[in-house]
Motif scaffolding. Structure first.
Motif, PDB file in Angstrom:
ATOM      1  N   HIS A  58       0.833  -1.204   0.000  1.00  0.00           N
ATOM      2  CA  HIS A  58       0.000   0.000   0.000  1.00  0.00           C
ATOM      3  C   HIS A  58       0.871   1.259   0.000  1.00  0.00           C
ATOM      4  O   HIS A  58       0.598   2.221  -0.736  1.00  0.00           O
ATOM      5  CB  HIS A  58      -0.945   0.005   1.199  1.00  0.00           C
ATOM      6  N   SER A  59       1.913   1.256   0.798  1.00  0.00           N
ATOM      7  CA  SER A  59       2.816   2.411   0.785  1.00  0.00           C
ATOM      8  C   SER A  59       3.506   2.533  -0.569  1.00  0.00           C
ATOM      9  O   SER A  59       3.741   3.639  -1.061  1.00  0.00           O
ATOM     10  CB  SER A  59       3.851   2.285   1.908  1.00  0.00           C
ATOM     11  N   ALA A  60       3.831   1.390  -1.194  1.00  0.00           N
ATOM     12  CA  ALA A  60       4.424   1.417  -2.536  1.00  0.00           C
ATOM     13  C   ALA A  60       3.477   2.046  -3.543  1.00  0.00           C
ATOM     14  O   ALA A  60       3.913   2.757  -4.457  1.00  0.00           O
ATOM     15  CB  ALA A  60       4.787  -0.003  -2.973  1.00  0.00           C
ATOM     16  N   THR A  61       2.172   1.827  -3.385  1.00  0.00           N
ATOM     17  CA  THR A  61       1.181   2.444  -4.278  1.00  0.00           C
ATOM     18  C   THR A  61       1.270   3.967  -4.194  1.00  0.00           C
ATOM     19  O   THR A  61       1.253   4.665  -5.211  1.00  0.00           O
ATOM     20  CB  THR A  61      -0.238   1.975  -3.905  1.00  0.00           C
ATOM     21  N   HIS A  62       1.357   4.496  -2.984  1.00  0.00           N
ATOM     22  CA  HIS A  62       1.492   5.944  -2.802  1.00  0.00           C
ATOM     23  C   HIS A  62       2.803   6.444  -3.425  1.00  0.00           C
ATOM     24  O   HIS A  62       2.833   7.512  -4.068  1.00  0.00           O
ATOM     25  CB  HIS A  62       1.469   6.294  -1.313  1.00  0.00           C
ATOM     26  N   ILE A  63       3.869   5.695  -3.247  1.00  0.00           N
ATOM     27  CA  ILE A  63       5.184   6.107  -3.770  1.00  0.00           C
ATOM     28  C   ILE A  63       5.164   6.134  -5.294  1.00  0.00           C
ATOM     29  O   ILE A  63       5.619   7.098  -5.925  1.00  0.00           O
ATOM     30  CB  ILE A  63       6.280   5.167  -3.241  1.00  0.00           C
ATOM     31  N   VAL A  64       4.632   5.077  -5.910  1.00  0.00           N
ATOM     32  CA  VAL A  64       4.572   5.031  -7.377  1.00  0.00           C
ATOM     33  C   VAL A  64       3.670   6.136  -7.909  1.00  0.00           C
ATOM     34  O   VAL A  64       3.961   6.765  -8.938  1.00  0.00           O
ATOM     35  CB  VAL A  64       4.103   3.639  -7.854  1.00  0.00           C
ATOM     36  N   HIS A  65       2.568   6.402  -7.220  1.00  0.00           N
ATOM     37  CA  HIS A  65       1.674   7.486  -7.640  1.00  0.00           C
ATOM     38  C   HIS A  65       2.416   8.831  -7.644  1.00  0.00           C
ATOM     39  O   HIS A  65       2.325   9.605  -8.601  1.00  0.00           O
ATOM     40  CB  HIS A  65       0.473   7.549  -6.688  1.00  0.00           C
ATOM     41  N   ALA A  66       3.172   9.078  -6.594  1.00  0.00           N
ATOM     42  CA  ALA A  66       3.939  10.329  -6.522  1.00  0.00           C
ATOM     43  C   ALA A  66       5.008  10.366  -7.615  1.00  0.00           C
ATOM     44  O   ALA A  66       5.239  11.418  -8.237  1.00  0.00           O
ATOM     45  CB  ALA A  66       4.583  10.469  -5.146  1.00  0.00           C
ATOM     46  N   ALA A  67       5.658   9.239  -7.880  1.00  0.00           N
ATOM     47  CA  ALA A  67       6.687   9.186  -8.929  1.00  0.00           C
ATOM     48  C   ALA A  67       6.063   9.433 -10.304  1.00  0.00           C
ATOM     49  O   ALA A  67       6.632  10.137 -11.148  1.00  0.00           O
ATOM     50  CB  ALA A  67       7.384   7.834  -8.898  1.00  0.00           C
ATOM     51  N   LEU A  68       4.890   8.869 -10.547  1.00  0.00           N
ATOM     52  CA  LEU A  68       4.181   9.108 -11.811  1.00  0.00           C
ATOM     53  C   LEU A  68       3.910  10.588 -12.009  1.00  0.00           C
ATOM     54  O   LEU A  68       4.100  11.137 -13.102  1.00  0.00           O
ATOM     55  CB  LEU A  68       2.854   8.336 -11.815  1.00  0.00           C
ATOM     56  N   ARG A  69       3.447  11.237 -10.956  1.00  0.00           N
ATOM     57  CA  ARG A  69       3.132  12.668 -11.054  1.00  0.00           C
ATOM     58  C   ARG A  69       4.405  13.492 -11.233  1.00  0.00           C
ATOM     59  O   ARG A  69       4.386  14.519 -11.909  1.00  0.00           O
ATOM     60  CB  ARG A  69       2.339  13.113  -9.822  1.00  0.00           C
ATOM     61  N   ASP A  70       5.517  13.048 -10.630  1.00  0.00           N
ATOM     62  CA  ASP A  70       6.800  13.720 -10.853  1.00  0.00           C
ATOM     63  C   ASP A  70       7.185  13.685 -12.328  1.00  0.00           C
ATOM     64  O   ASP A  70       7.654  14.678 -12.897  1.00  0.00           O
ATOM     65  CB  ASP A  70       7.906  13.039 -10.035  1.00  0.00           C
ATOM     66  N   VAL A  71       7.007  12.520 -12.963  1.00  0.00           N
ATOM     67  CA  VAL A  71       7.474  12.314 -14.336  1.00  0.00           C
ATOM     68  C   VAL A  71       6.467  12.823 -15.365  1.00  0.00           C
ATOM     69  O   VAL A  71       6.840  13.476 -16.347  1.00  0.00           O
ATOM     70  CB  VAL A  71       7.776  10.818 -14.575  1.00  0.00           C
ATOM     71  N   LEU A  72       5.180  12.528 -15.147  1.00  0.00           N
ATOM     72  CA  LEU A  72       4.158  12.836 -16.151  1.00  0.00           C
ATOM     73  C   LEU A  72       3.431  14.152 -15.896  1.00  0.00           C
ATOM     74  O   LEU A  72       2.735  14.649 -16.773  1.00  0.00           O
ATOM     75  CB  LEU A  72       3.126  11.701 -16.207  1.00  0.00           C
TER      76      LEU A  72
END
Length: 894
Positions: free
Chosen positions: A579-593
């Motif tokens: 679940h914490s990984a989901t939040h991390i990937v979401h933030a990384a997606l927003r950083d990149v995209l």
């Protein structure tokens, strides 16, 4: 009076009279039996039914609603709309009939200057249930209506129930009289369109059972609490107060209609057919705006399918008005401007809304273009088949199967099929089309009924929920002792669950996490004195109630027993990592995209996470690598994970993201990872620091719709195991190829190039070998009707391309003579193929390759078709090749 002003007056009126103002719930309903919120009372059903104790005695709302069951009537009547707003006031055991009637009459007839809606009593009529003497007397007492304008009607119109055992009661409806120019005298009892229902007061006072239909049931007693549920149609009141003819002309809808008319060069009011299309456009654009704003995105099933249908009906209507290109960029901003006074969020989220809508329009316009090509071929074949002298000719007609295929498989609207066919002077077999459509609807209804039958009756939880809200204590402890409050076995309350049985347990408190927010439920056990049960699932079937589905493995469990919930610590650790990984990937997606990459859905469990997000293009390998790297750098940096509980408004003020599809109460949990880098509202379980996630391995990225993408990742130990497995594969390849690991890729590329060259050489040799048979095959030409025919089964061939090349060589040898070539063979995996070719002279005689390939393919158990000069078909049964060639020959000779 503007629509937003009516909304404001409604809420002010009831707030001043002690009602709690409840914001509109999402259009996406919490009720598992509903796709959408279809009425103003839907969010209050748990309170009205007594399933959940009401948090207030009286409430009021203006609820967003979507209904599409009457979609074909949109634009044709004054008041059918897919999106509408229902003003409601509700009493939960507080005031009853007298209060509801007094409030309604006061608000409607109080002057606009004094804050009311300013209706003249002379324009109003009321209906009551024919046996409800109390309601009749109350209207006499509290209104100035003469007795003849208080009409008694039957159960079919003035009695409310769900059609299921439970609460029911009479209702009273208020109507506005549009005037004698709109219809006949006689009031609502005439069922004439002159009388517009604007408000319905439902008096929930009875418990019913033995329900055979909405009209056939038994009243078994009074409800413990008498409730009031009322609904006033905002759009209906608006079109009356604004002095226009229908809901499509009110201030929230008319601007879109006018812009569509301008784009199409049409004048609203000039032609009935055009007016209907313009109203459909105005209604559906607004519905699309509001649905996307509540997180719905187009798809081929469920809510997404309904949205897709609405948006495509807009495109179709614009096309039928003469606008063939994109139009959403002109229409949606107009709808945004018309709606933002009442719903400011549509302006705040418009970047997301517009990208979803525009991408869907672009996709559908491509669908239309390809569908038109298929339809053009079908029309050409229909015209050819209807030529004088052609056997069986009865006039040019596109068969219903083709129209249905275009509609069902390609999403090509039947209205457009009919229009294009009519322009070409060709009819469409609508009877066959209608039959196929009805069969599809019957299948869908049967499927929906089966799914509905699988759901538990929520009424079984009513008494259990009345004992209080289940407390989740699992944030702080993985073991907790509590008390068994209730047991459900086979859908019914029980006092005991015995060894070997599957049962549902409700406890006062639990450490086991119930599936929600994308996080799967915990694994674990429930144990007590003399019993043990394996936890199979943990859910929240109604708000505030946690239900544990268990298999009793030892002893028996009784109501009131002390029970200890024990969470599987390894599984919970993996779930919190994911679940914490989901939040991390979401933030990384927003950083990149960028910030427009919103989460649109998620699922996570121990070792795995899946995240859907709004984006219309596939991610490149470099982009995926960058997202994965940013995610793992956050883990290496060991960002702090901080969880706080606060008021929803405070959380939003500090920038916490509220995710589409999630429902939040007044108090929420905010999860920060790295401070503002990732700040989301989330009730799931999480690690203490980012390093505890361990590792993120992004294993896939794919499309889940024209505007949504999906990434999947392994997390923690599972991520490491995946990398280790890939390392072993590389080691094995390097060993087998006898090259260093760093040279594996280049060596594989070299071998692939060599293989392709060899395959190309083999294909050339096979083609040359087939070409050598041209003289022999052509020498065997026979007469078939009025054409020369070459027909042969060549057995196994390399590919359909080889067969097609041979067919065209043989056809060319006929020159200007009427000739036909029919060749068949089996290709990869033994699949049969037939290919037909015709000369120009043969086509002039009415012999078309597409018709021949289609007939042959049907014999082979498949389908086919193509152009009149060259066509291909295939199937599944190679033993039928001789029969297929014979059928194609008979078609020529017919």
């Amino acid at each position: 009076m503007q629509t937003a002003e009516i909304q404001r007056r409604w809420l002010n009126f009831f707030e001043q009279r002690g009602h709690t103002v409840v914001p509109s719930a999402s259009l996406v309903s919490d009720d598992p039996s509903l796709m959408f919120t279809v009425a103003g009372m839907v969010p209050f059903v748990p309170y009205l039914s007594g399933l959940v104790p009401a948090p207030y005695d009286r409430a009021t709302s203006v609820q967003k609603c979507i209904r599409t069951n009457d979609i074909e009537e949109v634009g044709k009547t004054p008041r059918h709309g897919t999106f509408f707003q229902m003003c409601g006031n509700f009493s939960f055991g507080d005031y009853f009939k007298e209060g509801a009637i007094k409030f309604a009459w006061e608000l409607l007839t109080t002057s606009e200057a004094d804050g009311g809606l300013g209706f003249s009593p002379d324009d109003l009529w009321v209906t009551v249930y024919e046996e409800d003497d109390e309601a009749f007397a109350l209207w006499q007492q509290h209104s100035s209506l003469p007795d003849e304008r208080i009409q008694r009607l039957g159960k079919d119109t003035n009695y409310w129930s769900t059609g299921q055992p439970g609460p029911a009661g009479p209702c009273s409806e208020i109507f506005f009289d549009l005037g004698p120019e709109y219809g006949i005298d006689g009031g609502p009892a005439t069922d004439d369109d002159r009388y517009v229902e604007i408000w319905n007061l439902v008096f929930m006072q009875y418990q019913i059972a033995d329900v055979k239909s909405k009209l056939d049931f038994t009243i078994v007693g009074d409800l413990p609490k008498q409730n009031i549920d009322t609904g006033m149609g905002l759009e209906r009141v608006a079109f009356i107060k604004q002095g226009v003819n229908n809901m499509y002309e009110i201030d929230q809808v008319r601007p879109v209609l006018d812009r569509a008319a301008e784009l199409a060069g049409k004048t609203y009011g000039a032609a009935i057919e055009d007016d209907v299309r313009l109203r459909v456009i105005a209604d559906h654009v607004r519905s699309g705006l509001m649905l996307i704003g509540d997180g719905v995105t187009p798809s081929n099933e469920g809510r997404g399918y309904i949205l897709r249908r609405l948006l495509r009906r807009v495109t179709l209507s614009m096309r039928l008005l003469g606008v063939n290109g994109p139009s959403f960029a002109e229409l949606f901003p107009v709808s945004r401007d018309a709606m933002q006074a009442a719903y400011p969020e549509v302006a705040e989220n418009f970047d997301f809304i517009s990208r979803v809508a525009y991408a869907e329009e672009k996709t559908f316009l491509r669908t239309l273009a390809s569908g038109i090509q298929i339809l053009d071929s079908a029309i050409e074949a229909a015209v050819s088949a209807s030529q004088p002298g052609k056997a069986g000719s009865t006039g040019a007609s596109v068969d219903g199967d083709t129209a249905f295929l275009l509609h069902d498989t390609h999403g090509f609207p039947v209205e457009l099929t009919l229009e294009i066919a009519e322009e070409a002077g060709v009819s469409v077999d609508r009877e066959v089309f209608a039959t196929l459509m009805q069969e599809q609807r019957d299948r869908a209804k049967a499927d929906a009924k089966a799914k509905k039958g699988q759901r538990a009756d929520l009424a079984v939880y009513k008494e259990l929920r009345g004992l209080g809200e289940t407390a989740f204590v699992g944030y702080d402890s993985l073991v907790h002792e509590s008390k068994v409050l209730g047991i459900v076995v086979d859908g019914a309350p029980a006092q005991e669950a015995r060894e070997g049985e599957i049962a549902e347990l409700v406890l006062a408190e639990t450490a086991l996490f119930a599936e929600s927010g994308g996080q799967d439920s915990d694994n674990g056990v429930i144990v007590g004195d003399g019993f043990e049960a394996e936890v199979l699932d943990v859910q929240k079937p109604v708000p505030g109630l946690i239900v544990h589905t268990v298999k009793v493995t030892v002893g028996s469990i009784g109501v009131d027993a002390r029970a200890e919930t024990r969470v599987d610590a390894d599984y919970r650790r993996g779930a919190t990592q994911a679940h914490s990984a989901t939040h991390i990937v979401h933030a990384a997606l927003r950083d990149v995209l960028g910030p427009n990459a919103h989460q649109a859905g998620s699922y996570n469990k121990a070792g795995y996470m899946r995240l859907d997000f709004t984006h219309s293009e596939a991610l490149s390998a470099a982009t995926k690598s960058e997202i994965e790297e940013i995610s793992n750098l956050a883990i290496r940096s060991n960002y702090a994970v901080v969880t706080r509980e606060m008021a929803l408004d405070d959380a939003k003020a500090m920038g916490a993201m509220a995710l589409f599809g999630e429902k939040y109460g007044e108090r929420v949990r905010v999860v920060d990872i790295g401070g503002e880098w990732s700040r989301e509202l989330c009730a799931g379980t999480h690690v203490a620091t980012a390093a505890e996630v361990g590792m993120i391995n992004l294993v896939s990225e794919s499309s889940v719709g024209s505007t949504n993408r999906r990434v999947e990742s392994l997390v923690g130990l599972e991520a490491f195991q995946s990398f280790a497995a890939e390392r072993l594969i590389v080691q094995q390849l390097a060993g087998g190829l006898r090259v260093p690991r760093s040279e594996v890729v280049s060596r594989v590329e070299d071998l692939s190039a060599q293989l392709r060259a060899a395959e190309k050489k083999i294909a050339a040799l096979e083609a040359a070998k087939l070409a050598e048979r041209v003289p022999e095959l052509f020498a065997g030409a026979e007469r078939a009707g009025s054409v020369a025919l070459v027909s042969a089964d060549l057995g196994t061939v390399g590919s359909p391309d080889d067969l097609r090349g041979l067919v065209t060589q043989l056809r060319d040898k006929f020159g200007s003579e009427p000739g036909v070539v029919l060749l068949a063979g089996t290709v990869a995996e033994g699949k049969p193929v037939v290919i037909a070719a015709t000369t120009a002279a043969a086509r002039e005689l009415g012999v078309k390759a597409g018709d021949l390939a289609k007939r042959g393919a049907q014999v082979l158990g498949g389908g086919g078709g193509g152009k009149p000069d060259l066509a291909q078909g295939g199937g599944t049964d190679p033993s039928q090749i001789p029969a297929a060639l014979a059928e194609m020959r008979r078609t020529i000779e017919a």
